[in-house]
Write a protein that holds these residues in place. Structure first.
Motif, PDB file in Angstrom:
ATOM      1  N   PRO A 407     -12.035  -3.287  39.547  1.00  0.00           N
ATOM      2  CA  PRO A 407     -12.192  -2.944  38.121  1.00  0.00           C
ATOM      3  C   PRO A 407     -12.677  -1.517  37.911  1.00  0.00           C
ATOM      4  CG  PRO A 407     -13.914  -4.477  38.819  1.00  0.00           C
ATOM      5  CD  PRO A 407     -12.923  -4.406  39.923  1.00  0.00           C
ATOM      6  N   ALA A 408     -13.507  -1.018  38.821  1.00  0.00           N
ATOM      7  CA  ALA A 408     -13.995   0.359  38.683  1.00  0.00           C
ATOM      8  C   ALA A 408     -12.838   1.356  38.813  1.00  0.00           C
ATOM      9  CB  ALA A 408     -15.064   0.649  39.732  1.00  0.00           C
ATOM     10  N   TRP A 409     -11.910   1.064  39.731  1.00  0.00           N
ATOM     11  CA  TRP A 409     -10.766   1.968  39.889  1.00  0.00           C
ATOM     12  C   TRP A 409      -9.902   1.992  38.626  1.00  0.00           C
ATOM     13  CZ3 TRP A 409      -9.821   5.856  42.875  1.00  0.00           C
ATOM     14  CH2 TRP A 409      -8.539   6.382  42.931  1.00  0.00           C
ATOM     15  N   LEU A 410      -9.765   0.857  37.967  1.00  0.00           N
ATOM     16  CA  LEU A 410      -9.010   0.819  36.713  1.00  0.00           C
ATOM     17  C   LEU A 410      -9.665   1.688  35.636  1.00  0.00           C
ATOM     18  CD1 LEU A 410      -8.097  -2.983  36.496  1.00  0.00           C
ATOM     19  CD2 LEU A 410      -6.628  -1.083  37.211  1.00  0.00           C
ATOM     20  N   LEU A 411     -10.976   1.855  35.719  1.00  0.00           N
ATOM     21  CA  LEU A 411     -11.686   2.685  34.742  1.00  0.00           C
ATOM     22  C   LEU A 411     -11.469   4.178  34.976  1.00  0.00           C
ATOM     23  CD1 LEU A 411     -15.118   0.795  34.602  1.00  0.00           C
ATOM     24  CD2 LEU A 411     -13.307   0.754  32.874  1.00  0.00           C
ATOM     25  N   VAL A 412     -11.212   4.575  36.216  1.00  0.00           N
ATOM     26  CA  VAL A 412     -11.157   6.012  36.531  1.00  0.00           C
ATOM     27  C   VAL A 412      -9.752   6.531  36.798  1.00  0.00           C
ATOM     28  CG1 VAL A 412     -13.486   5.897  37.496  1.00  0.00           C
ATOM     29  CG2 VAL A 412     -11.538   5.722  39.034  1.00  0.00           C
ATOM     30  N   THR A 413      -8.841   5.668  37.223  1.00  0.00           N
ATOM     31  CA  THR A 413      -7.531   6.165  37.613  1.00  0.00           C
ATOM     32  C   THR A 413      -6.752   6.713  36.426  1.00  0.00           C
ATOM     33  OG1 THR A 413      -5.502   5.615  38.822  1.00  0.00           O
ATOM     34  CG2 THR A 413      -6.360   3.937  37.342  1.00  0.00           C
ATOM     35  N   GLY A 414      -6.045   7.814  36.655  1.00  0.00           N
ATOM     36  CA  GLY A 414      -5.247   8.428  35.610  1.00  0.00           C
ATOM     37  C   GLY A 414      -6.021   9.277  34.635  1.00  0.00           C
ATOM     38  N   ARG A 415      -7.338   9.340  34.804  1.00  0.00           N
ATOM     39  CA  ARG A 415      -8.175  10.128  33.899  1.00  0.00           C
ATOM     40  C   ARG A 415      -8.578  11.452  34.551  1.00  0.00           C
ATOM     41  NH1 ARG A 415      -8.683   4.862  32.685  1.00  0.00           N
ATOM     42  NH2 ARG A 415      -8.814   4.324  30.474  1.00  0.00           N
ATOM     43  N   PRO A 416      -9.136  12.387  33.787  1.00  0.00           N
ATOM     44  CA  PRO A 416      -9.477  13.701  34.354  1.00  0.00           C
ATOM     45  C   PRO A 416     -10.377  13.584  35.577  1.00  0.00           C
ATOM     46  CG  PRO A 416      -9.686  13.742  31.971  1.00  0.00           C
ATOM     47  CD  PRO A 416      -9.444  12.311  32.346  1.00  0.00           C
ATOM     48  N   GLU A 417     -10.189  14.490  36.531  1.00  0.00           N
ATOM     49  CA  GLU A 417     -11.007  14.524  37.733  1.00  0.00           C
ATOM     50  C   GLU A 417     -12.097  15.580  37.603  1.00  0.00           C
ATOM     51  OE1 GLU A 417      -8.650  14.934  41.245  1.00  0.00           O
ATOM     52  OE2 GLU A 417      -7.081  13.585  40.509  1.00  0.00           O
ATOM     53  N   MET A 418     -13.072  15.531  38.518  1.00  0.00           N
ATOM     54  CA  MET A 418     -14.161  16.502  38.482  1.00  0.00           C
ATOM     55  C   MET A 418     -13.756  17.753  39.241  1.00  0.00           C
ATOM     56  SD  MET A 418     -18.210  15.820  39.042  1.00  0.00           S
ATOM     57  CE  MET A 418     -19.382  16.769  38.078  1.00  0.00           C
ATOM     58  N   GLN A 419     -12.660  18.320  38.810  1.00  0.00           N
ATOM     59  CA  GLN A 419     -12.141  19.561  39.371  1.00  0.00           C
ATOM     60  C   GLN A 419     -11.294  20.218  38.295  1.00  0.00           C
ATOM     61  OE1 GLN A 419     -10.079  19.095  43.098  1.00  0.00           O
ATOM     62  NE2 GLN A 419      -9.242  21.162  43.068  1.00  0.00           N
ATOM     63  N   LEU A 420     -11.418  21.528  38.166  1.00  0.00           N
ATOM     64  CA  LEU A 420     -10.732  22.247  37.107  1.00  0.00           C
ATOM     65  C   LEU A 420      -9.622  23.122  37.671  1.00  0.00           C
ATOM     66  CD1 LEU A 420     -13.806  23.410  34.982  1.00  0.00           C
ATOM     67  CD2 LEU A 420     -12.530  21.267  34.817  1.00  0.00           C
ATOM     68  N   ARG A 421      -8.627  23.369  36.838  1.00  0.00           N
ATOM     69  CA  ARG A 421      -7.629  24.388  37.170  1.00  0.00           C
ATOM     70  C   ARG A 421      -8.192  25.753  36.851  1.00  0.00           C
ATOM     71  NH1 ARG A 421      -4.599  20.427  34.277  1.00  0.00           N
ATOM     72  NH2 ARG A 421      -3.215  19.215  35.654  1.00  0.00           N
ATOM     73  N   LYS A 422      -7.450  26.789  37.206  1.00  0.00           N
ATOM     74  CA  LYS A 422      -7.943  28.161  36.985  1.00  0.00           C
ATOM     75  C   LYS A 422      -8.111  28.472  35.507  1.00  0.00           C
ATOM     76  CE  LYS A 422      -6.223  30.134  41.300  1.00  0.00           C
ATOM     77  NZ  LYS A 422      -5.365  31.170  41.929  1.00  0.00           N
ATOM     78  N   ASP A 423      -7.364  27.782  34.643  1.00  0.00           N
ATOM     79  CA  ASP A 423      -7.498  28.015  33.202  1.00  0.00           C
ATOM     80  C   ASP A 423      -8.615  27.203  32.568  1.00  0.00           C
ATOM     81  OD1 ASP A 423      -6.449  25.487  33.291  1.00  0.00           O
ATOM     82  OD2 ASP A 423      -4.666  25.924  32.077  1.00  0.00           O
ATOM     83  N   GLY A 424      -9.365  26.446  33.388  1.00  0.00           N
ATOM     84  CA  GLY A 424     -10.498  25.682  32.887  1.00  0.00           C
ATOM     85  C   GLY A 424     -10.174  24.267  32.448  1.00  0.00           C
ATOM     86  N   THR A 425      -8.910  23.860  32.502  1.00  0.00           N
ATOM     87  CA  THR A 425      -8.545  22.507  32.127  1.00  0.00           C
ATOM     88  C   THR A 425      -8.715  21.569  33.323  1.00  0.00           C
ATOM     89  OG1 THR A 425      -6.221  22.917  32.671  1.00  0.00           O
ATOM     90  CG2 THR A 425      -6.906  23.309  30.397  1.00  0.00           C
ATOM     91  N   PRO A 426      -9.061  20.315  33.087  1.00  0.00           N
ATOM     92  CA  PRO A 426      -9.323  19.402  34.205  1.00  0.00           C
ATOM     93  C   PRO A 426      -8.051  18.974  34.925  1.00  0.00           C
ATOM     94  CG  PRO A 426      -9.541  18.235  32.118  1.00  0.00           C
ATOM     95  CD  PRO A 426      -9.353  19.687  31.774  1.00  0.00           C
ATOM     96  N   VAL A 427      -8.173  18.791  36.225  1.00  0.00           N
ATOM     97  CA  VAL A 427      -7.087  18.241  37.042  1.00  0.00           C
ATOM     98  C   VAL A 427      -6.969  16.754  36.754  1.00  0.00           C
ATOM     99  CG1 VAL A 427      -6.349  17.790  39.411  1.00  0.00           C
ATOM    100  CG2 VAL A 427      -7.411  19.973  38.827  1.00  0.00           C
ATOM    101  N   ARG A 428      -5.764  16.274  36.694  1.00  0.00           N
ATOM    102  CA  ARG A 428      -5.535  14.832  36.512  1.00  0.00           C
ATOM    103  C   ARG A 428      -4.791  14.261  37.706  1.00  0.00           C
ATOM    104  NH1 ARG A 428      -6.069  12.184  31.633  1.00  0.00           N
ATOM    105  NH2 ARG A 428      -6.749  13.435  29.874  1.00  0.00           N
TER     106      ARG A 428
END
Length: 428
Positions: A407-428
């Motif tokens: 169930p925890a994986w269902l809460l996090v999968t497909g959502r933004p990760e704790m890493q950003l692209r160079k333009d400041g937007t979150p990696v998905r």
């Protein structure tokens, strides 16, 4: 109509001959040993500097080692020192750390000394980050640079894999963690049918790295928490709930990272961003106490040694403060990894659950809390399960964690990760 025998035979990926794998042993073992020595060297240097900053100097000045004033002074001074290195040292200590995960970029050699220096300063000064990301980056850069010169015929892509596996093995003191991490990456590729052939050289590097660290440093992740014996239905329920809460709480930090990062980026200069981050971290340390400083590995051992030594409110404050400190340290430009601080967050959360509901066994609470937080922050399922299980060192907890992870994986999968692209937007 009878099909040809070739059509009837199952599709099997041919295995790699042993003569192809054998030449990789020496380079892999060499990368493993060197990667482990770099990790140990940085951590030893950081420990020595930490003793000076947090013991020798305050004792000589007659100031409390972890007084609010001294925590402010050291954290701001660390921000200034790291800012100077990022500003003036060639290579500027690498790219924005918020844009880097465990899959490290290949940096030129001129960048690596500055990155090592800021990592040691960060570890000693107290920001809530671990050594994993920058040390992996350094080892990858060094392995690619030396490997391409010493073994020019080797495929260039092998060196980053060896260095990453070696460093992960050294960080956790076992090659199992590296095997899990590398297999997770390889599983998305067309070569997954040759998994163990592809793992042979990285696993050799990981084994060499972990063995080197074990012989030099004797690491242990077992927190010595009370044994809970045979798990029951209440343990299963507790593990599912605490893991889900940990994942949701950590996702709040993941969501906050782009906004906090953007706020610091408006200052535009490392000599403003990093000292400002030191000020914010000093405020957080004043609220959460000295246990919320540093990467968190020694501090979780302190918490686990006396799981009933703090109230639920105190554990909750440490959980939130450490998570906020992780976001601030990662956003303002300190070079460091996010796994070890996340382990502290999960540990404090699990002990908070135990303090709130006595029926939640501390071992179940800690392992479940760590699993949920790591799933949200790393998106590495195998690594999250491995770390959560190894902290408790009870085989029976693995089944609970496997169920709780779903169930925890269902809460996090497909959502933004704790890493950003160079333009400041979150990696998905």
């Amino acid at each position: 109509m009878v099909q040809d025998s070739e059509d009837q035979a199952p599709s099997v990926t041919p295995s790699t001959p042993a003569r192809t794998l054998l030449p990789s042993i020496v380079p892999a073992a060499t990368v493993g040993v060197v990667s482990a020595l770099i990790l140990v060297g940085v951590e030893v240097a950081a420990d020595q500097l930490q003793d000076v900053l947090w013991e020798t100097v305050p004792d000589a000045l007659g100031i409390g080692r972890y007084s609010v004033a001294w925590m402010f002074v050291v954290l701001v001074a660390t921000g200034i020192a790291v800012g100077l290195v990022v500003w003036k040292v060639p290579g500027h200590a690498g790219p924005d750390p918020a844009t880097i995960g465990l899959d490290a970029p290949v940096l030129p050699p001129v960048v690596l000394p500055g990155l090592l220096l800021v990592t040691a300063l960060m570890l000693a000064g107290g920001p809530s980050l671990g050594p994993e990301n920058p040390i992996i980056t350094v080892n990858v850069g060094l392995a690619v640079w030396l490997g391409s010169r010493l073994v020019p015929r080797a495929p260039g892509r092998i060196w980053p894999a060896l260095a990453e596996a070696a460093t992960i093995g050294a960080l956790f003191g076992t090659p199992v963690a590296a095997a899990l991490a590398i297999s997770e990456l390889l599983a998305t590729k067309e070569t997954r049918g040759m998994l163990w052939d592809n793992l042979f050289a990285p696993l050799t590097a990981a084994a060499a790295g972990s063995l080197t660290v074990t012989l030099l440093d004797h690491p242990s992740f077992d927190l010595g928490l009370p044994s809970f014996g045979r798990p029951g239905w209440s343990d299963l329920l507790a593990s599912v709930v605490v893991t889900a809460v940990g994942a949701l709480l950590a996702m709040c930090a993941v969501r906050a990272l782009p906004y906090v990062h953007s706020a610091f980026q408006r200052l535009r200069h490392p000599m403003l961003m990093l000292p400002a981050g030191g000020v914010v971290l000093g405020c957080l340390a004043a609220v959460g106490g000295h246990l919320t400083l540093f990467k968190g590995l020694d501090e979780i051992a302190t918490l686990a040694h006396d799981p009933d030594g703090w109230s639920a409110g105190e554990f909750a404050v440490m959980t939130v403060v450490k998570l906020a400190a992780l976001v601030v340290a990662a956003a303002c430009g300190f070079r460091g990894g996010r796994i070890f601080p996340a382990v502290f967050v999960g540990t404090a959360l699990g002990l908070c659950a135990h303090a709130l509901v006595s029926g939640v066994h501390p071992s179940v609470g800690v392992s479940a809390g760590v699993l949920g937080v790591l799933l949200a922050i790393t998106r590495q399922g195998w690594i999250s399960l491995f770390v959560a299980a190894v902290l408790v060192a009870e085989p029976t907890v693995i089944a609970l964690l496997c169920v709780a992870s779903l169930p925890a994986w269902l809460l996090v999968t497909g959502r933004p990760e704790m890493q950003l692209r160079k333009d400041g937007t979150p990696v998905r």
